[in-house]
Write a protein that holds these residues in place. Structure first.
Motif, PDB file in Angstrom:
ATOM      1  N   ARG A  44      22.111 -19.152 -16.776  1.00  0.00           N
ATOM      2  CA  ARG A  44      22.443 -20.444 -17.392  1.00  0.00           C
ATOM      3  C   ARG A  44      23.670 -21.073 -16.747  1.00  0.00           C
ATOM      4  O   ARG A  44      23.728 -22.293 -16.559  1.00  0.00           O
ATOM      5  N   ALA A  45      24.653 -20.238 -16.408  1.00  0.00           N
ATOM      6  CA  ALA A  45      25.843 -20.758 -15.728  1.00  0.00           C
ATOM      7  C   ALA A  45      25.458 -21.341 -14.373  1.00  0.00           C
ATOM      8  O   ALA A  45      25.939 -22.414 -13.983  1.00  0.00           O
ATOM      9  N   GLN A  47      22.578 -22.566 -13.517  1.00  0.00           N
ATOM     10  CA  GLN A  47      21.811 -23.795 -13.701  1.00  0.00           C
ATOM     11  C   GLN A  47      22.685 -24.984 -14.078  1.00  0.00           C
ATOM     12  O   GLN A  47      22.335 -26.127 -13.776  1.00  0.00           O
ATOM     13  N   ARG A  48      23.834 -24.707 -14.697  1.00  0.00           N
ATOM     14  CA  ARG A  48      24.752 -25.810 -15.000  1.00  0.00           C
ATOM     15  C   ARG A  48      25.365 -26.395 -13.728  1.00  0.00           C
ATOM     16  O   ARG A  48      25.691 -27.581 -13.679  1.00  0.00           O
ATOM     17  N   ASP A  49      25.531 -25.542 -12.716  1.00  0.00           N
ATOM     18  CA  ASP A  49      26.215 -25.961 -11.495  1.00  0.00           C
ATOM     19  C   ASP A  49      25.277 -26.346 -10.359  1.00  0.00           C
ATOM     20  O   ASP A  49      25.675 -27.086  -9.457  1.00  0.00           O
ATOM     21  N   CYS A 175      31.675 -14.738 -14.549  1.00  0.00           N
ATOM     22  CA  CYS A 175      31.267 -15.202 -15.880  1.00  0.00           C
ATOM     23  C   CYS A 175      31.629 -14.153 -16.933  1.00  0.00           C
ATOM     24  O   CYS A 175      31.561 -12.950 -16.668  1.00  0.00           O
TER      25      CYS A 175
END
Length: 280
Positions: A44-45, A47-49, A175
């Motif tokens: 998820r991290a 995909q945010r970036d 993370c």
């Protein structure tokens, strides 16, 4: 819809070059499979970036010190792909061992200094295996950013050192550790704990938090660490390999807390080796 599973470097690079031709940033989450919520938080991290995200699944034989431990490591590719499907991962790179280490492979990547303490003392050669496979994965995936969990704090610092020293064109993103309700760090090894051992395991984050609080309050480092080790053994741990206060970046042992520190521990319970770390 399940992600595309890619087996060869040639196929992966062709895919990534197409993405980059469109201007997409590419993120990679390197794993050995047996995925859990900690891994999914890294995805998820990423995909945010990043516009495109690759998850690698490869049980790296070069980072295991024991053939038995390698054999026991869970291999759950179908279940992993099912977990990743709702997240919309763009590709899973799951190569065979001979795709990563073909016949005649003779190169070893070794990071000095930071890799020789803590885990390095107890698992000789482990970080050479990590550094070698990570270097290969960066080259194979052509990723712009790579995501690693802070649970393996020493590994994260080793990879950062590697990338800085070799001028590799990839940004390393750390993370936060994902934890169970009782604060035990999520790990693929947790599934091997018996119910009794799982209850005992919760003492690790509890005693580490207690020790960190005492040292933040000005308590003496070594007596505090000795007390934490004794408490873990009294709680039912079979062995405490180490529980040490280190500089957060260099991982040099420190006797007084006068800057950012990290408390790191490794301990055995019920035949399973657990590691953890917290900021101090």
């Amino acid at each position: 819809m399940r992600p595309v599973i890619v087996r060869t470097v040639a196929e992966l690079r062709a895919m990534v070059r197409g993405w980059k031709a469109e201007g997409a940033a590419v993120g990679v989450v390197p794993t050995m499979g047996a995925l859990h919520d900690g891994h999914l938080s890294l995805v998820r991290a990423a995909q945010r970036d990043c516009k495109r995200v690759i998850v690698t699944i490869f049980v790296n034989p070069k980072q295991f010190n024991s053939a038995d431990d390698l054999a026991k490591y869970p291999r759950t590719e179908a279940a992993d792909a099912a977990l990743l499907a709702p997240l919309g991962v763009d590709a899973i790179f799951a190569p065979m061992p001979d795709e990563v280490y073909p016949e005649g492979f003779a190169t070893n990547v070794s990071v000095g200094g930071i890799s020789t303490r803590l885990e390095g003392l107890h698992r000789p050669g482990h970080f050479d295996g990590v550094a070698t496979v990570v270097t290969k994965l960066f080259g194979m995936t052509l990723a712009d950013r790579a995501y690693f969990g802070e649970k393996d704090w020493q590994q994260l610092q080793v990879v950062r050192r590697l990338v800085a020293d070799l001028n590799l064109p990839v940004e390393i993103v750390g993370c936060p550790t994902i934890r169970e309700p009782d604060n035990l760090a999520r790990s693929s090894r947790n599934v091997r704990l018996s119910p009794e051992a799982r209850t005992i395991a919760s003492a690790l984050p509890r005693e580490m938090a207690k020790a960190a609080g005492a040292m933040r309050a000005g308590g003496p480092v070594h007596p505090t660490l000795d007390a934490a080790k004794a408490a873990l053994l009294a709680a039912g741990f079979d062995e405490v390999e180490y529980i040490d206060l280190c500089d957060a970046e260099t991982l040099l042992w420190i006797d007084e807390l006068d800057g950012p520190g990290r408390l790191l521990a490794a301990a055995w319970v019920g035949g399973v080796r657990l590691i953890d770390n917290i900021a101090v």
